[in-house]
Design a protein around this motif. Structure first.
Motif, PDB file in Angstrom:
ATOM      1  N   GLN A 187     -14.288  11.049   6.692  1.00 23.34           N
ATOM      2  CA  GLN A 187     -14.458  12.154   7.276  1.00 23.34           C
ATOM      3  C   GLN A 187     -13.238  12.546   8.171  1.00 23.34           C
ATOM      4  N   TRP A 188     -12.639  11.738   8.912  1.00 23.62           N
ATOM      5  CA  TRP A 188     -11.596  11.962   9.581  1.00 23.62           C
ATOM      6  C   TRP A 188     -10.344  12.186   8.711  1.00 23.62           C
ATOM      7  N   SER A 189     -10.261  11.378   7.542  1.00 19.48           N
ATOM      8  CA  SER A 189      -9.103  11.425   6.688  1.00 19.48           C
ATOM      9  C   SER A 189      -9.114  12.886   5.961  1.00 19.48           C
ATOM     10  N   SER A 190     -10.294  13.426   6.109  1.00 23.32           N
ATOM     11  CA  SER A 190     -10.510  14.695   5.179  1.00 23.32           C
ATOM     12  C   SER A 190     -10.319  16.169   5.884  1.00 23.32           C
ATOM     13  N   ASP A 191     -10.216  15.904   7.220  1.00 23.45           N
ATOM     14  CA  ASP A 191      -9.864  16.921   7.996  1.00 23.45           C
ATOM     15  C   ASP A 191      -8.465  17.399   8.422  1.00 23.45           C
ATOM     16  N   GLU A 192      -8.271  18.687   7.882  1.00 23.11           N
ATOM     17  CA  GLU A 192      -6.875  19.123   7.859  1.00 23.11           C
ATOM     18  C   GLU A 192      -6.021  19.116   9.263  1.00 23.11           C
ATOM     19  N   PRO A 193      -6.787  19.238  10.292  1.00 20.57           N
ATOM     20  CA  PRO A 193      -5.829  19.147  11.462  1.00 20.57           C
ATOM     21  C   PRO A 193      -5.358  17.605  11.946  1.00 20.57           C
ATOM     22  N   ASN A 194      -5.991  16.666  11.082  1.00 27.60           N
ATOM     23  CA  ASN A 194      -5.461  15.317  11.155  1.00 27.60           C
ATOM     24  C   ASN A 194      -4.541  14.924  10.324  1.00 27.60           C
ATOM     25  N   ARG A 195      -3.981  15.758   9.629  1.00 22.56           N
ATOM     26  CA  ARG A 195      -2.842  15.516   8.491  1.00 22.56           C
ATOM     27  C   ARG A 195      -1.813  14.930   9.009  1.00 22.56           C
ATOM     28  N   ALA A 196      -1.072  15.063   9.894  1.00 24.59           N
ATOM     29  CA  ALA A 196      -0.001  14.601  10.511  1.00 24.59           C
ATOM     30  C   ALA A 196      -0.411  13.384  11.353  1.00 24.59           C
ATOM     31  N   ALA A 197      -1.674  13.174  11.919  1.00 20.78           N
ATOM     32  CA  ALA A 197      -1.908  12.064  12.432  1.00 20.78           C
ATOM     33  C   ALA A 197      -2.258  10.762  11.373  1.00 20.78           C
ATOM     34  N   LEU A 198      -2.867  11.181  10.184  1.00 18.48           N
ATOM     35  CA  LEU A 198      -3.295  10.528   9.185  1.00 18.48           C
ATOM     36  C   LEU A 198      -1.805  10.053   8.549  1.00 18.48           C
ATOM     37  N   PHE A 199      -0.865  10.842   8.235  1.00 19.60           N
ATOM     38  CA  PHE A 199       0.302  10.236   7.774  1.00 19.60           C
ATOM     39  C   PHE A 199       1.043   9.000   8.694  1.00 19.60           C
ATOM     40  N   ASP A 200       0.947   9.494   9.714  1.00 18.77           N
ATOM     41  CA  ASP A 200       1.361   8.561  10.993  1.00 18.77           C
ATOM     42  C   ASP A 200       0.743   7.117  10.883  1.00 18.77           C
ATOM     43  N   LEU A 201      -0.561   7.141  10.743  1.00 19.82           N
ATOM     44  CA  LEU A 201      -1.625   5.904  10.527  1.00 19.82           C
ATOM     45  C   LEU A 201      -1.126   5.309   9.353  1.00 19.82           C
ATOM     46  N   ASN A 250       0.165  20.198  -1.399  1.00 18.07           N
ATOM     47  CA  ASN A 250      -0.521  21.306  -2.388  1.00 18.07           C
ATOM     48  C   ASN A 250      -2.003  20.696  -2.530  1.00 18.07           C
ATOM     49  N   ASP A 251      -2.330  19.362  -1.875  1.00 20.20           N
ATOM     50  CA  ASP A 251      -3.738  18.869  -2.158  1.00 20.20           C
ATOM     51  C   ASP A 251      -4.370  18.814  -0.786  1.00 20.20           C
ATOM     52  N   LYS A 252      -5.603  19.443  -0.693  1.00 15.34           N
ATOM     53  CA  LYS A 252      -6.430  19.310   0.395  1.00 15.34           C
ATOM     54  C   LYS A 252      -6.797  18.081   0.505  1.00 15.34           C
ATOM     55  N   LEU A 253      -6.931  17.615   1.754  1.00 19.44           N
ATOM     56  CA  LEU A 253      -7.419  16.321   2.187  1.00 19.44           C
ATOM     57  C   LEU A 253      -8.527  15.701   1.846  1.00 19.44           C
ATOM     58  N   ALA A 254      -9.427  16.758   1.949  1.00 19.99           N
ATOM     59  CA  ALA A 254     -11.019  16.441   1.388  1.00 19.99           C
ATOM     60  C   ALA A 254     -11.171  16.249   0.065  1.00 19.99           C
ATOM     61  N   TYR A 255     -10.254  16.738  -0.843  1.00 22.97           N
ATOM     62  CA  TYR A 255     -10.244  16.748  -2.150  1.00 22.97           C
ATOM     63  C   TYR A 255      -9.703  15.143  -2.674  1.00 22.97           C
ATOM     64  N   ARG A 256      -8.966  14.850  -2.023  1.00 25.55           N
ATOM     65  CA  ARG A 256      -8.293  13.241  -2.263  1.00 25.55           C
ATOM     66  C   ARG A 256      -9.169  12.011  -1.544  1.00 25.55           C
ATOM     67  N   ASN A 257      -9.829  12.714  -0.282  1.00 29.30           N
ATOM     68  CA  ASN A 257     -10.499  11.510   0.378  1.00 29.30           C
ATOM     69  C   ASN A 257     -12.134  11.455   0.200  1.00 29.30           C
ATOM     70  N   SER A 258     -12.725  12.311  -0.645  1.00 29.68           N
ATOM     71  CA  SER A 258     -13.862  12.322  -0.764  1.00 29.68           C
ATOM     72  C   SER A 258     -14.534  11.187  -1.218  1.00 29.68           C
ATOM     73  N   PRO A 259     -15.773  10.877  -0.735  1.00 32.60           N
ATOM     74  CA  PRO A 259     -16.523   9.481  -0.806  1.00 32.60           C
ATOM     75  C   PRO A 259     -17.420   9.802  -1.881  1.00 32.60           C
ATOM     76  N   LEU A 260     -17.655  10.825  -2.173  1.00 30.01           N
ATOM     77  CA  LEU A 260     -18.800  11.285  -3.251  1.00 30.01           C
ATOM     78  C   LEU A 260     -18.940  10.397  -4.575  1.00 30.01           C
TER      79      LEU A 260
END
Length: 358
Positions: A255-269, A286-296
């Protein structure tokens, strides 16, 4: 020894009180061994590009069990990628692992008793880079060339599918089996003509030591790679509640990895892996974080694994047919989604690669 009625009651009460106050004494210490089918630059015990990498770098599993002193989390990163994870599972050295589709299917075909619990790193793109002085312009131009990728990984199977879509097979190439570090060295020295891979190739191209001429990103999603969290059946059966908490932690990381506001913090992590932030930005461009990090575990994922099993047998990567029936175990994921109110957070996709309901 005869005890009075009062004394017997006092002894019983004291025993009950001690059991209530000190329950941890009766609990057996448990170390949960978690594997990751990759390793960071310079053998750093981190990775990038997946929610599992977030769970590791952000210590999501450790935080989940912070109040349980008898439960310890141990992470293991494997330079040998998926095949090495299978070996560790076979020796009962792992309880959970992040692993790509092909090696996990090979493990299942060889009798490993695992369950697939949730996606992580599904829909990862694959890149094709060529030596900086090579005249190769397309996948079709690889015929007769020295091409590197790591055998037995999900990148291996994805590469074969890409070759097939362009009228080639492995027999048309001079295939060189190299891990990521070996690929970078060989491509830089131009000892090979081309290689399939991901962030390491993007980095090499950014330095001018190679050229990326193709990526599955933006192409048919069925050419991409899939991965997820698998676990030993024996562990799940023995520790269902702990398994649920492990899945909860991975879903929170997703979930945290999929939230766009976290993009910069995610890459830093993820930068803990040694991969630079500009490379990660390019990798997810050009990819949405939620598309790439979905657990479904959606229809696209399930159909892809089934197809991968068929292709693996067709291409001679496994000797016997492998069935995914009964392998996917979504109940822990579904419980997490409901518990965390995330039932509609991620978009599910159909087997045709299109969003369901569109």
């Amino acid at each position: 020894m005869n005890l009075s009625h009062f004394t017997r009651r006092a002894v019983i009460a004291a025993f009950a009180f001690s059991s209530f106050v000190f329950p941890a004494i009766a609990e057996e210490p448990l170390t949960i061994n978690v594997g990751y089918a990759a390793i960071g630059l310079d053998s750093r015990p981190y990775s990038e590009g997946t929610s599992a990498a977030t769970a590791r770098a952000g210590e999501y599993l450790e935080k989940e069990f912070a109040g349980d002193p008898n439960i310890k989390i141990e992470w293991f990163f494997f330079k040998g990628a998926g095949p090495a994870v299978n070996e560790a599972f076979a020796n009962n050295q792992l309880d959970f692992a992040y692993q790509g589709d092909l090696p996990s299917l090979i493990g299942r075909a060889n009798g490993l008793k695992t369950k697939y619990l949730l996606a992580s790193g599904a829909r990862k793109p694959l890149y094709l880079a060529v030596a900086k002085d090579a005249a190769i312009k397309s996948v079709a131009d690889l015929k007769g060339k020295k091409v590197a990728y790591q055998r037995g990984t999900n990148g291996h199977l994805a590469a074969i599918k890409i070759l097939e879509a362009n009228g080639l097979t492995e027999k048309d190439l001079q295939v060189i089996n190299l891990d990521s570090a070996g690929t970078v060295a060989a491509l830089t020295s131009q000892d090979i003509d081309a290689a399939f891979g991901d962030t390491a190739l993007i980095n090499l191209a950014e330095k001018g030591n190679a050229k990326v001429i193709y990526t599955t990103k933006g192409d048919d999603p069925r050419y991409g790679r899939n991965a997820g969290i698998v676990a030993r059946e024996e562990f799940i059966e023995k520790h269902p509640k702990i398994t649920q908490r492990i899945v909860d932690a991975f879903v929170k990381a997703a979930q945290w990895s999929s939230d766009e506001p976290n993009r910069a913090a995610l890459f830093d992590l993820w930068h803990k892996s040694g991969t630079s932030i500009p490379i990660l930005e390019e990798y997810f461009k050009n990819d949405k974080l939620a598309y790439r990090n979905s657990p479904l575990i959606d229809d696209l994922l399930v159909s892809q694994y089934r197809e991968q099993g068929v292709k693996a047998k067709e291409f001679g990567l496994i000797r016997r047919e492998v069935s995914t029936d009964g392998w996917f175990e979504p109940k822990y994921l579904n419980t997490s989604l409901q518990k965390l109110g995330l039932q509609n957070f991620w978009q599910a996709y159909g087997a045709n690669g299109k969003p369901l309901g569109s």
